[in-house]
Write a protein that holds these residues in place. Sequence first.
Motif, PDB file in Angstrom:
ATOM      1  N   ALA A 157      23.911  72.710  84.355  1.00 26.87           N
ATOM      2  CA  ALA A 157      23.249  72.454  83.076  1.00 26.87           C
ATOM      3  C   ALA A 157      21.953  71.680  83.276  1.00 26.87           C
ATOM      4  CB  ALA A 157      24.191  71.692  82.146  1.00 26.87           C
ATOM      5  N   ARG A 158      21.976  70.685  84.145  1.00 28.86           N
ATOM      6  CA  ARG A 158      20.754  69.912  84.398  1.00 28.86           C
ATOM      7  C   ARG A 158      19.682  70.739  85.083  1.00 28.86           C
ATOM      8  NH1 ARG A 158      24.092  64.441  86.120  1.00 28.86           N
ATOM      9  NH2 ARG A 158      23.953  63.411  84.067  1.00 28.86           N
ATOM     10  N   ALA A 159      20.098  71.718  85.879  1.00 30.43           N
ATOM     11  CA  ALA A 159      19.125  72.564  86.577  1.00 30.43           C
ATOM     12  C   ALA A 159      18.544  73.638  85.667  1.00 30.43           C
ATOM     13  CB  ALA A 159      19.785  73.222  87.792  1.00 30.43           C
ATOM     14  N   ARG A 160      19.308  74.097  84.681  1.00 32.75           N
ATOM     15  CA  ARG A 160      18.907  75.275  83.910  1.00 32.75           C
ATOM     16  C   ARG A 160      18.482  74.983  82.480  1.00 32.75           C
ATOM     17  NH1 ARG A 160      23.577  79.697  85.752  1.00 32.75           N
ATOM     18  NH2 ARG A 160      22.989  79.754  87.964  1.00 32.75           N
ATOM     19  N   LEU A 161      18.760  73.781  81.989  1.00 34.63           N
ATOM     20  CA  LEU A 161      18.466  73.462  80.591  1.00 34.63           C
ATOM     21  C   LEU A 161      17.481  72.302  80.514  1.00 34.63           C
ATOM     22  CD1 LEU A 161      22.116  73.708  79.229  1.00 34.63           C
ATOM     23  CD2 LEU A 161      20.284  75.377  78.917  1.00 34.63           C
ATOM     24  N   PRO A 162      16.676  72.240  79.451  1.00 28.94           N
ATOM     25  CA  PRO A 162      15.660  71.177  79.345  1.00 28.94           C
ATOM     26  C   PRO A 162      16.296  69.795  79.272  1.00 28.94           C
ATOM     27  CG  PRO A 162      15.828  72.426  77.305  1.00 28.94           C
ATOM     28  CD  PRO A 162      16.651  73.166  78.308  1.00 28.94           C
ATOM     29  N   GLY A 163      15.849  68.912  80.148  1.00 32.60           N
ATOM     30  CA  GLY A 163      16.442  67.589  80.235  1.00 32.60           C
ATOM     31  C   GLY A 163      16.289  66.762  78.984  1.00 32.60           C
ATOM     32  N   ASP A 164      15.218  66.979  78.224  1.00 30.87           N
ATOM     33  CA  ASP A 164      15.023  66.180  77.021  1.00 30.87           C
ATOM     34  C   ASP A 164      15.929  66.626  75.875  1.00 30.87           C
ATOM     35  OD1 ASP A 164      13.666  68.610  76.778  1.00 30.87           O
ATOM     36  OD2 ASP A 164      12.179  67.777  75.402  1.00 30.87           O
ATOM     37  N   ARG A 165      16.608  67.773  76.035  1.00 28.86           N
ATOM     38  CA  ARG A 165      17.531  68.247  74.999  1.00 28.86           C
ATOM     39  C   ARG A 165      18.984  68.191  75.425  1.00 28.86           C
ATOM     40  NH1 ARG A 165      14.961  70.938  70.876  1.00 28.86           N
ATOM     41  NH2 ARG A 165      12.811  70.219  70.796  1.00 28.86           N
ATOM     42  N   LEU A 166      19.238  68.059  76.732  1.00 34.69           N
ATOM     43  CA  LEU A 166      20.608  68.112  77.241  1.00 34.69           C
ATOM     44  C   LEU A 166      21.299  66.764  77.106  1.00 34.69           C
ATOM     45  CD1 LEU A 166      22.869  69.655  78.719  1.00 34.69           C
ATOM     46  CD2 LEU A 166      21.826  68.884  80.870  1.00 34.69           C
ATOM     47  N   LEU A 167      22.455  66.760  76.479  1.00 31.56           N
ATOM     48  CA  LEU A 167      23.302  65.586  76.404  1.00 31.56           C
ATOM     49  C   LEU A 167      24.454  65.763  77.390  1.00 31.56           C
ATOM     50  CD1 LEU A 167      23.641  65.171  72.516  1.00 31.56           C
ATOM     51  CD2 LEU A 167      21.844  64.317  74.025  1.00 31.56           C
ATOM     52  N   PRO A 168      24.815  64.744  78.164  1.00 29.33           N
ATOM     53  CA  PRO A 168      25.960  64.860  79.081  1.00 29.33           C
ATOM     54  C   PRO A 168      27.275  64.777  78.315  1.00 29.33           C
ATOM     55  CG  PRO A 168      24.986  62.685  79.260  1.00 29.33           C
ATOM     56  CD  PRO A 168      24.111  63.449  78.314  1.00 29.33           C
ATOM     57  N   VAL A 169      27.472  65.770  77.485  1.00 31.84           N
ATOM     58  CA  VAL A 169      28.665  65.854  76.629  1.00 31.84           C
ATOM     59  C   VAL A 169      29.452  67.084  77.049  1.00 31.84           C
ATOM     60  CG1 VAL A 169      29.503  66.188  74.275  1.00 31.84           C
ATOM     61  CG2 VAL A 169      27.552  64.673  74.714  1.00 31.84           C
ATOM     62  N   PHE A 170      30.713  66.914  77.360  1.00 31.59           N
ATOM     63  CA  PHE A 170      31.561  68.017  77.810  1.00 31.59           C
ATOM     64  C   PHE A 170      32.289  68.633  76.617  1.00 31.59           C
ATOM     65  CE2 PHE A 170      35.357  69.876  79.899  1.00 31.59           C
ATOM     66  CZ  PHE A 170      34.695  70.714  80.777  1.00 31.59           C
ATOM     67  N   VAL A 171      32.129  69.950  76.464  1.00 29.89           N
ATOM     68  CA  VAL A 171      32.805  70.703  75.409  1.00 29.89           C
ATOM     69  C   VAL A 171      33.684  71.749  76.097  1.00 29.89           C
ATOM     70  CG1 VAL A 171      32.522  72.175  73.388  1.00 29.89           C
ATOM     71  CG2 VAL A 171      30.846  70.370  73.849  1.00 29.89           C
ATOM     72  N   PRO A 172      34.989  71.512  76.222  1.00 30.97           N
ATOM     73  CA  PRO A 172      35.831  72.460  76.957  1.00 30.97           C
ATOM     74  C   PRO A 172      35.980  73.772  76.198  1.00 30.97           C
ATOM     75  CG  PRO A 172      37.180  70.798  75.911  1.00 30.97           C
ATOM     76  CD  PRO A 172      35.758  70.370  75.702  1.00 30.97           C
ATOM     77  N   PRO A 173      35.851  74.916  76.873  1.00 23.35           N
ATOM     78  CA  PRO A 173      36.096  76.200  76.200  1.00 23.35           C
ATOM     79  C   PRO A 173      37.481  76.240  75.566  1.00 23.35           C
ATOM     80  CG  PRO A 173      35.004  76.569  78.291  1.00 23.35           C
ATOM     81  CD  PRO A 173      35.360  75.106  78.245  1.00 23.35           C
ATOM     82  N   TRP A 174      37.558  76.847  74.421  1.00 22.17           N
ATOM     83  CA  TRP A 174      38.772  76.922  73.618  1.00 22.17           C
ATOM     84  C   TRP A 174      39.272  75.537  73.205  1.00 22.17           C
ATOM     85  CZ3 TRP A 174      38.539  80.113  78.085  1.00 22.17           C
ATOM     86  CH2 TRP A 174      38.318  81.471  77.824  1.00 22.17           C
TER      87      TRP A 174
END
Length: 664
Positions: free
Chosen positions: A514-531
Amino acid sequence: MRILIAVTHLLGAGHLTRAAALARACAAPGHETVLVSGGRPAPLVRLDGARFVALPPVNVAGAAFRPLLGPDGSEAGPDLLARRRAMLLDALAAARPDVVVTELFPFGRRALAEEFLSLIEAAHARRPRPLVLASIRDILVGPGKPGRIAEVRAQLLHLYDAVLVHADPGLVPLDASWPVDAELASRLRYTGYLDEGPPVPASNRRSGILVAAGSSAAGLGLLREAAEAARRAPELGWRILVGHGVPDAVLSEFGRDLPDGVIGRARPDYRTMLAGAALSVSQCGYNTAVDLLATRTPSVLVPFEAGRETEQRLRAELLVARGLARVLPEAELDAGNLLRCAREALSAPAPVAHGIDLGGGPRSVSIIEALHAARRADRPAAIVIGTARTDDPISAALDRLRAGLDDAVERGSSARVPLAVWWRDDDAVAASPALDRLLALSERFAVPVLIAAIPGLVEPSLARRIGLAAQASLAVHGLVHADHAPVGTRPAEFGPHRPLPVLIAAADDALGLARARLPGDRLLPVFVPPWNRLADDLATALPDLGYDGLSAAPGATRDVPGLVRFDGQIDPTDWRGTRSLVDPDRLVDRILHHLAETPDAPIGLLTHHLAHDAALWHFIERLLAVLAGHPAVRFADPRRLFRPRSAAAATRAVAAPAACARLP
């Protein structure tokens, strides 16, 4: 979904092998998958849960791919080709697919263009029209005739919804072998490499040289010279596997004067043999390269280069550049040179870890599912609630919600916000019309939204689109959204069914991607487990991995000190029934109950933009209009909700108007 995959392999079985791997991946989670093959039978190709339809086979005798030959070896005539087309269209009618996939076409298989175009035209005539996708390998052979690129481009833009590129662009992007302009780039979906074989434990005791050259006559030269090398240096421990497409007489000739067991037919346990070999000698087709990457076996590559074939040579050179192989050009192949290269490779250091993406099977399925859901969401549809085709239930439910909010204002203090709401949307992978629609609602009502993106599947277009949406932020939605739960249990990617070290490694990889592929100023280190499901022990480990927050469903796991936790409680999708809008009264009851029982805690609205039909979009728009326009409600910005702090402090802070104020 119902999925139909059409493939015709003409020389070796590589195209069929890759298409079968895609079919198995689609069938694994329960999609009804049909694989239609127009090439010769290949005994080692596995189908597992997919259904197989065989057309009268055609093949070619040389690298020019002309003329097409029928089952009896004579040139395929109009009657045979017409029979193939009729059977292909019958398969389409019987399958009633939601998705049609053509392997290689329109980039290749021009000799069968009429057949493939008949399939695509028939698919377009169906109502509702199925999703139409192309499936291609990492490297293509460029067209030899002027104007061919423009023809392919026009067919893709007018007839296809997307192109599945089974490759890792970090190793080789498609434009290394085929011209890609901006419009074509918008159609490409990189899946990672399709790993055909089963997982094999790494071997610490490797020995011998394993030689394989596919199933066609294209590898006869390599097999002949390998047999001669085995006669000259038997002490190296040779095993030579000959494809089932090679006649028995040729097999006997190659094995002349060799000890028993040195030469034999290709085997289903090839991957296991490869993992235990000290050295592999092979061509460099797609599936062979994936096997080498999966087993990390040192290799000497002799790429097939007859005719205009450049694919294998380019792939081999890319592997050499990574320190993963040595190349012996086909023009220099003889037993002496092969022995020299083999001895050099055997004395060289083992290949380094490569990091090349081999997760193309499940990722292909996730991409197909997302594309299909987006197409379904954009399809015009009547608003359906249960069996009633009416808007009255929505109006009545929202009127009750307004009345409940009005009462809260009358009872509450002007210094306190009666209801704090926050919004999360799941399963983002790329820019799409459905995502545009979601973000337009966010901007229209000035409501911040947390987009849970699947880091292993995200495409560059998602980062670009989110960068233009002032109200949007991003969270980490698992790794690849793959179900690892036992059959018969509810799906989960990070459930208790997997070993904790595996879960921790996957969650760590997810945040890194996520840190490599998404903009750092928009990414929150919040985990959302699938399902919305995860193991308790993993939740406890998340802070040490760098996560500040967790968002799942109420009761999904225990709270963890140091991990800010806010869940999604209001999901308008009827997942266990119509997969359209649930009874809106149930949603309003839940909101009003939360307002009465836990007014100090924020309530989460949970949406899935790729899965919304017209009824869901209509309801969400009207619900946002009620909530955003009412003085009893404040929408909380996820960027403030999930600031690192204790969970207790977060809950107290969100009840204050300042913490829930809308962004300017």
